[in-house]
Design a protein around this motif. Structure first.
Motif, PDB file in Angstrom:
ATOM      1  N   GLY A  56     -15.493 -22.538  24.126  1.00  0.00           N
ATOM      2  CA  GLY A  56     -15.915 -21.851  22.902  1.00  0.00           C
ATOM      3  C   GLY A  56     -14.945 -20.760  22.505  1.00  0.00           C
ATOM      4  O   GLY A  56     -14.620 -20.593  21.323  1.00  0.00           O
ATOM      5  N   LEU A  57     -14.447 -19.991  23.493  1.00  0.00           N
ATOM      6  CA  LEU A  57     -13.487 -18.931  23.211  1.00  0.00           C
ATOM      7  C   LEU A  57     -12.166 -19.503  22.711  1.00  0.00           C
ATOM      8  O   LEU A  57     -11.597 -19.021  21.723  1.00  0.00           O
ATOM      9  CB  LEU A  57     -13.260 -18.077  24.457  1.00  0.00           C
ATOM     10  CG  LEU A  57     -12.320 -16.894  24.302  1.00  0.00           C
ATOM     11  CD1 LEU A  57     -12.856 -15.924  23.255  1.00  0.00           C
ATOM     12  CD2 LEU A  57     -12.139 -16.192  25.629  1.00  0.00           C
ATOM     13  N   LEU A 102     -20.910 -24.283  21.506  1.00  0.00           N
ATOM     14  CA  LEU A 102     -20.010 -24.568  22.627  1.00  0.00           C
ATOM     15  C   LEU A 102     -19.956 -23.391  23.593  1.00  0.00           C
ATOM     16  O   LEU A 102     -19.999 -23.569  24.810  1.00  0.00           O
ATOM     17  CB  LEU A 102     -18.599 -24.869  22.115  1.00  0.00           C
ATOM     18  CG  LEU A 102     -18.360 -26.260  21.565  1.00  0.00           C
ATOM     19  CD1 LEU A 102     -16.974 -26.343  20.934  1.00  0.00           C
ATOM     20  CD2 LEU A 102     -18.496 -27.285  22.660  1.00  0.00           C
ATOM     21  N   TYR A 103     -19.860 -22.188  23.042  1.00  0.00           N
ATOM     22  CA  TYR A 103     -19.733 -20.985  23.873  1.00  0.00           C
ATOM     23  C   TYR A 103     -20.978 -20.786  24.744  1.00  0.00           C
ATOM     24  O   TYR A 103     -20.876 -20.520  25.938  1.00  0.00           O
ATOM     25  CB  TYR A 103     -19.492 -19.764  22.985  1.00  0.00           C
ATOM     26  CG  TYR A 103     -19.231 -18.504  23.758  1.00  0.00           C
ATOM     27  CD1 TYR A 103     -17.958 -18.225  24.257  1.00  0.00           C
ATOM     28  CD2 TYR A 103     -20.242 -17.604  24.017  1.00  0.00           C
ATOM     29  CE1 TYR A 103     -17.703 -17.074  24.981  1.00  0.00           C
ATOM     30  CE2 TYR A 103     -20.009 -16.453  24.745  1.00  0.00           C
ATOM     31  CZ  TYR A 103     -18.740 -16.181  25.222  1.00  0.00           C
ATOM     32  OH  TYR A 103     -18.492 -15.043  25.940  1.00  0.00           O
ATOM     33  N   TRP A 104     -22.158 -20.915  24.136  1.00  0.00           N
ATOM     34  CA  TRP A 104     -23.392 -20.602  24.863  1.00  0.00           C
ATOM     35  C   TRP A 104     -23.950 -21.782  25.651  1.00  0.00           C
ATOM     36  O   TRP A 104     -24.562 -21.592  26.696  1.00  0.00           O
ATOM     37  CB  TRP A 104     -24.466 -20.105  23.900  1.00  0.00           C
ATOM     38  CG  TRP A 104     -24.192 -18.730  23.375  1.00  0.00           C
ATOM     39  CD1 TRP A 104     -23.709 -17.672  24.074  1.00  0.00           C
ATOM     40  CD2 TRP A 104     -24.368 -18.278  22.038  1.00  0.00           C
ATOM     41  NE1 TRP A 104     -23.569 -16.577  23.251  1.00  0.00           N
ATOM     42  CE2 TRP A 104     -23.977 -16.924  21.990  1.00  0.00           C
ATOM     43  CE3 TRP A 104     -24.815 -18.875  20.877  1.00  0.00           C
ATOM     44  CZ2 TRP A 104     -24.032 -16.176  20.835  1.00  0.00           C
ATOM     45  CZ3 TRP A 104     -24.865 -18.119  19.727  1.00  0.00           C
ATOM     46  CH2 TRP A 104     -24.475 -16.787  19.706  1.00  0.00           C
ATOM     47  N   LEU A 163     -18.963 -22.285  12.316  1.00  0.00           N
ATOM     48  CA  LEU A 163     -19.888 -21.224  12.697  1.00  0.00           C
ATOM     49  C   LEU A 163     -21.108 -21.785  13.427  1.00  0.00           C
ATOM     50  O   LEU A 163     -21.787 -21.050  14.136  1.00  0.00           O
ATOM     51  CB  LEU A 163     -20.329 -20.424  11.464  1.00  0.00           C
ATOM     52  CG  LEU A 163     -19.264 -19.497  10.888  1.00  0.00           C
ATOM     53  CD1 LEU A 163     -19.743 -18.877   9.587  1.00  0.00           C
ATOM     54  CD2 LEU A 163     -18.890 -18.406  11.889  1.00  0.00           C
ATOM     55  N   LEU A 164     -21.380 -23.061  13.263  1.00  0.00           N
ATOM     56  CA  LEU A 164     -22.448 -23.714  14.030  1.00  0.00           C
ATOM     57  C   LEU A 164     -21.950 -24.210  15.379  1.00  0.00           C
ATOM     58  O   LEU A 164     -22.633 -24.068  16.400  1.00  0.00           O
ATOM     59  CB  LEU A 164     -23.013 -24.906  13.242  1.00  0.00           C
ATOM     60  CG  LEU A 164     -23.780 -24.605  11.971  1.00  0.00           C
ATOM     61  CD1 LEU A 164     -24.085 -25.901  11.230  1.00  0.00           C
ATOM     62  CD2 LEU A 164     -25.063 -23.862  12.287  1.00  0.00           C
ATOM     63  N   ILE A 165     -20.767 -24.796  15.391  1.00  0.00           N
ATOM     64  CA  ILE A 165     -20.251 -25.449  16.599  1.00  0.00           C
ATOM     65  C   ILE A 165     -19.707 -24.455  17.633  1.00  0.00           C
ATOM     66  O   ILE A 165     -19.982 -24.592  18.832  1.00  0.00           O
ATOM     67  CB  ILE A 165     -19.159 -26.471  16.215  1.00  0.00           C
ATOM     68  CG1 ILE A 165     -19.786 -27.604  15.417  1.00  0.00           C
ATOM     69  CG2 ILE A 165     -18.434 -27.019  17.428  1.00  0.00           C
ATOM     70  CD1 ILE A 165     -20.855 -28.379  16.142  1.00  0.00           C
ATOM     71  N   LEU A 216     -10.412 -18.875  19.039  1.00  0.00           N
ATOM     72  CA  LEU A 216      -9.033 -18.397  18.878  1.00  0.00           C
ATOM     73  C   LEU A 216      -8.188 -19.395  18.090  1.00  0.00           C
ATOM     74  O   LEU A 216      -7.396 -19.011  17.222  1.00  0.00           O
ATOM     75  CB  LEU A 216      -8.406 -18.135  20.244  1.00  0.00           C
ATOM     76  CG  LEU A 216      -8.979 -16.951  21.016  1.00  0.00           C
ATOM     77  CD1 LEU A 216      -8.390 -16.899  22.425  1.00  0.00           C
ATOM     78  CD2 LEU A 216      -8.721 -15.658  20.278  1.00  0.00           C
ATOM     79  N   TYR A 217      -8.378 -20.681  18.363  1.00  0.00           N
ATOM     80  CA  TYR A 217      -7.653 -21.726  17.638  1.00  0.00           C
ATOM     81  C   TYR A 217      -7.996 -21.682  16.148  1.00  0.00           C
ATOM     82  O   TYR A 217      -7.112 -21.772  15.298  1.00  0.00           O
ATOM     83  CB  TYR A 217      -7.989 -23.096  18.227  1.00  0.00           C
ATOM     84  CG  TYR A 217      -7.544 -24.246  17.376  1.00  0.00           C
ATOM     85  CD1 TYR A 217      -6.203 -24.593  17.284  1.00  0.00           C
ATOM     86  CD2 TYR A 217      -8.459 -24.977  16.633  1.00  0.00           C
ATOM     87  CE1 TYR A 217      -5.785 -25.633  16.486  1.00  0.00           C
ATOM     88  CE2 TYR A 217      -8.056 -26.021  15.840  1.00  0.00           C
ATOM     89  CZ  TYR A 217      -6.717 -26.350  15.765  1.00  0.00           C
ATOM     90  OH  TYR A 217      -6.317 -27.383  14.970  1.00  0.00           O
ATOM     91  N   LEU A 218      -9.282 -21.540  15.843  1.00  0.00           N
ATOM     92  CA  LEU A 218      -9.702 -21.507  14.437  1.00  0.00           C
ATOM     93  C   LEU A 218      -9.160 -20.273  13.720  1.00  0.00           C
ATOM     94  O   LEU A 218      -8.766 -20.345  12.553  1.00  0.00           O
ATOM     95  CB  LEU A 218     -11.220 -21.559  14.332  1.00  0.00           C
ATOM     96  CG  LEU A 218     -11.861 -22.880  14.771  1.00  0.00           C
ATOM     97  CD1 LEU A 218     -13.371 -22.765  14.755  1.00  0.00           C
ATOM     98  CD2 LEU A 218     -11.388 -24.012  13.889  1.00  0.00           C
TER      99      LEU A 218
END
Length: 95
Positions: free
Chosen positions: A55-56, A46-48, A40-42, A60-62
């Motif tokens: 990040g997307l 990554l996305y922003w 939830l931190l990473i 999806l992987y997670l």
């Protein structure tokens, strides 16, 4: 003790736990790297900050990984090692 996969796993756990208490902190760190709080931190960072596509894909992987993990846990339905053998120390518990 239950027969099967648990026997060898418990011996490995006991070996690692007998190496000393200094391993508690590195293991807690590695546990944190696999926790939801870490992701939830990473993932938003990554996305922003790095790349929205990465990040997307990570998100999806997670999500896929969490679903597969739940299915595997239901399929194997094994007890926790500290439930089976009183020599194994439970450093944390999960709900």
């Amino acid at each position: 003790m239950l027969p099967g996969m648990t026997d060898g796993g418990i011996e490995i756990i006991l070996f690692l736990q007998n190496l000393g208490n200094w391993l508690i902190y590195p293991m807690k760190f590695f546990t944190f790297l696999g926790s939801e709080n870490f992701f939830l931190l990473i993932a938003p960072a990554l996305y922003w900050c790095i790349d929205a596509g990465i990040g997307l894909r990570l998100g999806l992987y997670l999500s896929l990984n969490a679903g597969i993990n739940s299915i595997i846990k239901i399929f194997f339905h094994s007890p926790r090692p500290y439930w089976v053998d009183g020599r194994v120390m439970a450093l944390s518990t999960e709900t």
